[in-house]
Write an enzyme that holds these catalytic residues in place. Structure first.
Site, PDB file in Angstrom:
ATOM      1  CB  THR A   2      52.891  14.304  51.725  1.00 16.79           C
ATOM      2  OG1 THR A   2      52.277  14.024  50.467  1.00 16.79           O
ATOM      3  CG2 THR A   2      53.296  15.764  51.777  1.00 16.79           C
ATOM      4  CE1 TYR A  14      50.337  15.995  53.775  1.00 17.85           C
ATOM      5  CE2 TYR A  14      47.979  16.191  53.412  1.00 17.85           C
ATOM      6  CZ  TYR A  14      49.268  16.632  53.209  1.00 17.85           C
ATOM      7  OH  TYR A  14      49.480  17.743  52.436  1.00 17.85           O
ATOM      8  CB  SER A  65      44.720  14.640  48.899  1.00 18.45           C
ATOM      9  OG  SER A  65      44.832  15.070  50.235  1.00 18.45           O
ATOM     10  CE  LYS A 112      52.857  16.138  46.420  1.00 25.78           C
ATOM     11  NZ  LYS A 112      52.617  17.172  47.433  1.00 25.78           N
ATOM     12  CG  HIS A 140      53.124  20.905  49.977  1.00 23.97           C
ATOM     13  ND1 HIS A 140      53.204  19.722  50.669  1.00 23.97           N
ATOM     14  CD2 HIS A 140      51.802  21.223  49.975  1.00 23.97           C
ATOM     15  CE1 HIS A 140      51.989  19.358  51.062  1.00 23.97           C
ATOM     16  NE2 HIS A 140      51.130  20.258  50.640  1.00 23.97           N
TER      17      HIS A 140
HETATM   18  C1  FMN Z   1      45.198  23.884  47.538  1.00 25.80           C
HETATM   19  C2  FMN Z   1      46.275  22.858  47.619  1.00 25.80           C
HETATM   20  C3  FMN Z   1      46.098  21.733  48.422  1.00 25.80           C
HETATM   21  C4  FMN Z   1      47.086  20.753  48.477  1.00 25.80           C
HETATM   22  N1  FMN Z   1      46.875  19.624  49.207  1.00 25.80           N
HETATM   23  C5  FMN Z   1      47.811  18.659  49.239  1.00 25.80           C
HETATM   24  C6  FMN Z   1      47.578  17.442  49.929  1.00 25.80           C
HETATM   25  O1  FMN Z   1      46.511  17.219  50.476  1.00 25.80           O
HETATM   26  N2  FMN Z   1      48.576  16.531  49.936  1.00 25.80           N
HETATM   27  C7  FMN Z   1      49.784  16.745  49.320  1.00 25.80           C
HETATM   28  O2  FMN Z   1      50.667  15.894  49.363  1.00 25.80           O
HETATM   29  N3  FMN Z   1      50.011  17.882  48.629  1.00 25.80           N
HETATM   30  C8  FMN Z   1      49.054  18.828  48.560  1.00 25.80           C
HETATM   31  N4  FMN Z   1      49.279  19.961  47.837  1.00 25.80           N
HETATM   32  C9  FMN Z   1      50.524  20.101  47.082  1.00 25.80           C
HETATM   33  C10 FMN Z   1      50.387  19.523  45.668  1.00 25.80           C
HETATM   34  O3  FMN Z   1      50.350  18.120  45.701  1.00 25.80           O
HETATM   35  C11 FMN Z   1      51.574  19.934  44.804  1.00 25.80           C
HETATM   36  O4  FMN Z   1      52.771  19.618  45.472  1.00 25.80           O
HETATM   37  C12 FMN Z   1      51.546  21.429  44.492  1.00 25.80           C
HETATM   38  O5  FMN Z   1      50.246  21.826  44.148  1.00 25.80           O
HETATM   39  C13 FMN Z   1      52.507  21.766  43.378  1.00 25.80           C
HETATM   40  O6  FMN Z   1      52.573  23.137  43.182  1.00 25.80           O
HETATM   41  P1  FMN Z   1      51.811  23.880  41.979  1.00 25.80           P
HETATM   42  O7  FMN Z   1      50.371  23.504  42.077  1.00 25.80           O
HETATM   43  O8  FMN Z   1      52.033  25.331  42.248  1.00 25.80           O
HETATM   44  O9  FMN Z   1      52.422  23.415  40.701  1.00 25.80           O
HETATM   45  C14 FMN Z   1      48.290  20.936  47.749  1.00 25.80           C
HETATM   46  C15 FMN Z   1      48.444  22.065  46.938  1.00 25.80           C
HETATM   47  C16 FMN Z   1      47.454  23.001  46.859  1.00 25.80           C
HETATM   48  C17 FMN Z   1      47.635  24.191  45.943  1.00 25.80           C
END
Ligand code: FMN
Length: 391
Positions: free
Chosen positions: A182, A156, A132, A262, A286
């Site tokens: 993203t 980001y 990330s 993404k 997400h």
């Molecule tokens: C706590 C948390 C933080 C996240 N932070 C980011 C991030 O910094 N950048 C990003 O592109 N997606 C982020 N995501 C989304 C994840 O990359 C991913 O799309 C998501 O976790 C998928 O859903 P799932 O974990 O329920 O399978 C985050 C998700 C969670 C749960």
């Protein structure tokens, strides 16, 4: 770590049973539901709301999981599955399996080592990861902890072009193999669990390591060592709601690395991405954290795969909770899945070793699902292996 595992991933079950003969039981719950429940109980209130929270009524988070239940695998028999190979290539890069860790920000909330624990756990198996932008360790430190395994950088896109350029060039220098932009995070989603805690991690200087380490970011500050000033500046450059398709052209000029988007859910956006010279997509909502009521990622996949699947690398996340889920996504057209929250559960329970265990369990289940379905490599998993569930 070589791309060829020391033993087939599916044989992990043998290890567990052998240890059982010596009186040893697995330290972590093996069922995904058990792992989730124990992680939920272990985390403190802030970490719990941050990791488990999704947007609004959390309807889309539930839909993500349910979408996988709407497809059933139809196993085939008597096809010699003694030797299997989970390795695959995505964007010309060799992966030990069609799985990478999803970018999850601010992992320091879950354990002190944060992203380094994830990187080391993945490195122990050789699994790829997407790091990330909003992390508690810099992208350079994460790349080093991850070693030779393939890593991509999730961007980001800051609304300051010089900071954007600097981050992309740092990622290139640190050996990241792709930039994953993203695009579904123009604003943070309305997440009641986080709002109830009234806690925005960045407001406390969490998740800003990549910014305070960045020369272009520091050049904007009066005193680069002033944490308060850094937090204030971070909150002005992130997020970037003004981003448009045209900005992708700028990114294309900044880097020769493959670019993925993404957060794409509509086939027309997938087509537009292809027209704009994007190399791949992560079909994702997400984890249901942005638009409550949005279509489940898996439900969005078939139309996108039909539109661009032959020309763009396709990945998917959101609701992937088992090897069988990965199998279904691959059958519906992805080259690889991103594993999200489950590795954070492992981290909450046992740091880097918990991440490694979750990865090993996940790959074991994928390998066994593939074998027991009569197939020996991800390239053989096709739509024909699935049927729509009747109930
Ligand atoms: C706590 C948390 C933080 C996240 N932070 C980011 C991030 O910094 N950048 C990003 O592109 N997606 C982020 N995501 C989304 C994840 O990359 C991913 O799309 C998501 O976790 C998928 O859903 P799932 O974990 O329920 O399978 C985050 C998700 C969670 C749960």
């Amino acid at each position: 770590m070589s791309a060829t595992p020391e033993m087939p991933f599916g044989d992990y079950y043998r290890l567990i049973y052998m240890k059982g003969m010596a009186g040893e039981k697995p330290e972590l719950p093996v069922s995904w539901a058990g792992l989730e429940e124990q992680a939920y109980e272990t985390m403190d209130e802030l970490a719990r709301s941050y990791v488990f929270g999704s947007a609004g009524t959390e309807d889309t988070a539930r839909a993500n999981a349910e979408a996988f239940r709407h497809w059933r695998i139809v196993p085939r028999m008597l096809r010699d599955v003694a030797t299997r190979d989970l390795t695959t290539k995505v964007l010309g890069q060799e992966l030990i399996a069609p799985v990478m860790l999803a970018p999850v920000g601010v992992q320091g909330i879950v354990c002190a080592e944060g992203e380094l624990a994830a990187a080391r756990g993945a490195s122990a198996v050789g699994l790829g990861l997407v790091a990330s932008t909003v992390t508690d360790h810099s992208l350079e430190e994460i790349a080093e902890a991850h070693g030779d395994a393939p890593h991509w950088f999730q961007l980001y896109w800051p609304n300051d072009p010089e900071i954007a350029q600097s981050m992309v060039s740092r990622a290139e220098t640190a050996g990241y193999g792709a930039i994953v932009v993203t695009v579904d995070n123009a604003f943070p989603g309305w997440k009641p669990r986080d709002l109830e805690q009234a806690h925005l991690p960045g407001g406390y200087g969490k998740g800003i390591a990549n910014y305070v380490a960045d020369p272009a970011f520091r050049a904007r500050m009066k005193d680069p060592e002033d944490q308060g000033e850094a937090i204030g500046l971070f909150l002005t450059v992130f997020p970037n709601p003004a981003l448009t398709w045209e900005d992708l052209e700028t990114l294309r000029e900044l880097t020769s690395l493959p670019i993925l988007l993404k957060g794409v859910l509509h086939p027309d956006d997938a087509l537009e991405a292809r027209e704009r010279g994007v190399d791949g997509l992560v079909v994702s909502n997400h984890g249901g954290r942005q638009v409550d009521g949005a279509i489940a990622s898996l439900d969005a996949l078939p139309d996108i795969a039909d539109a661009v699947g032959d020309e763009l690398a396709l990945l998917l996340d959101s609701g992937v909770r088992s090897g069988a889920d990965a199998f279904k996504a691959i059958a519906l057209g992805v080259d690889a899945v991103l594993l999200g929250r489950p590795y954070i559960w492992g981290m909450a329970l046992d740091g880097e070793s918990g991440v490694e265990t979750v990865i090993r369990m996940f790959l074991a289940e994928l390998d066994l699902t593939m074998a027991l379905s009569g197939l020996t490599s991800p390239g053989d998993i096709e739509r024909d292996a699935l049927r729509r569930a009747l109930t």
